[in-house]
Design an enzyme around this catalytic site. Structure first.
Site, short mmCIF file in Angstrom:
data_model
loop_
_atom_site.label_atom_id
_atom_site.label_comp_id
_atom_site.label_asym_id
_atom_site.label_seq_id
_atom_site.Cartn_x
_atom_site.Cartn_y
_atom_site.Cartn_z
CD GLU A 50 -3.91 -6.90 -0.49
OE1 GLU A 50 -3.53 -7.66 0.44
OE2 GLU A 50 -4.52 -5.83 -0.29
CD GLU A 61 -10.64 0.67 -8.43
OE1 GLU A 61 -9.84 -0.25 -8.12
OE2 GLU A 61 -10.93 1.58 -7.65
CB CYS A 95 -7.49 2.79 -10.35
SG CYS A 95 -6.84 1.20 -9.77
N1 THU Z 1 -7.52 -1.01 -3.68
C1 THU Z 1 -8.31 -1.24 -4.77
O1 THU Z 1 -8.44 -2.39 -5.21
N2 THU Z 1 -8.92 -0.19 -5.35
C2 THU Z 1 -8.86 1.10 -4.90
O2 THU Z 1 -9.44 1.98 -5.50
C3 THU Z 1 -8.11 1.40 -3.69
C4 THU Z 1 -7.28 0.31 -3.13
C5 THU Z 1 -6.86 -2.14 -3.02
C6 THU Z 1 -5.37 -2.23 -3.19
C7 THU Z 1 -4.99 -3.04 -1.97
O3 THU Z 1 -5.11 -4.42 -2.26
C8 THU Z 1 -6.03 -2.68 -0.93
O4 THU Z 1 -7.11 -2.09 -1.64
C9 THU Z 1 -5.55 -1.72 0.14
O5 THU Z 1 -4.94 -0.60 -0.43
#
Ligand code: THU
Length: 141
Positions: A50, A61, A95
């Site tokens: 993030e 992913e 993703c």
């Molecule tokens: N996130 C992922 O890494 N993969 C997913 O399939 C869904 C969401 C992350 C993005 C963000 O950092 C956090 O989860 C909350 O949305």
């Protein structure tokens, strides 16, 4: 979809849980890990990263996919995803699009903390997908 044996799934879960612990998610506190299996049997992992400028966040992913491309790993045949939820966490729309690009028949294996699983191909998670075939069709007129 290439069938993935149970032992390999357990190895992918361990790899995904390990990389999940390194997620940089100070804003959502929602830690995600992904482990790709390539056709040569290599495992490539990624976690969500993030940013204070929220929109710049990259999901686990896509983090795994970009890493596999950069290091020249082969075509992915499976992508196992783990999150902080009891039930399975399925990939977000962005993703799904990126995973589909690299192998529509890739097995997407989503595993919850409670061990429950959702297994679908990338194509099943992205019906009526946009892809390179659309660019080719437009170029041909
Ligand atoms: N996130 C992922 O890494 N993969 C997913 O399939 C869904 C969401 C992350 C993005 C963000 O950092 C956090 O989860 C909350 O949305």
């Amino acid at each position: 979809m290439k069938p993935i044996d149970e032992k390999t799934i357990e190895t992918l879960i361990t790899a995904a849980r390990e990389v999940q612990s390194r997620a940089h998610a100070p804003y959502s506190r929602f830690h995600v890990g992904a482990a790709l299996l390539t056709e040569s049997g290599e495992i490539v992992t990624g976690c969500n990263v993030e940013n204070a400028s929220y929109g710049l966040t990259i999901c686990a992913e896509r983090s795994a996919i970009t890493r596999s491309v950069a290091q020249g790993s082969g075509r992915p045949v499976a992508c196992l995803v783990v999150g902080p939820t009891e039930g399975p966490l399925t990939p977000c729309g962005a993703c799904r699009q990126v995973l589909h690009e690299f192998n529509p028949e890739m097995a997407i294996i989503c595993v919850g903390k409670n061990g429950s699983k959702i297994v679908r191909t990338a194509a099943e998670l992205l019906p009526y997908s946009f892809g390179s075939q659309d660019l080719d069709a437009a170029a041909k007129g």
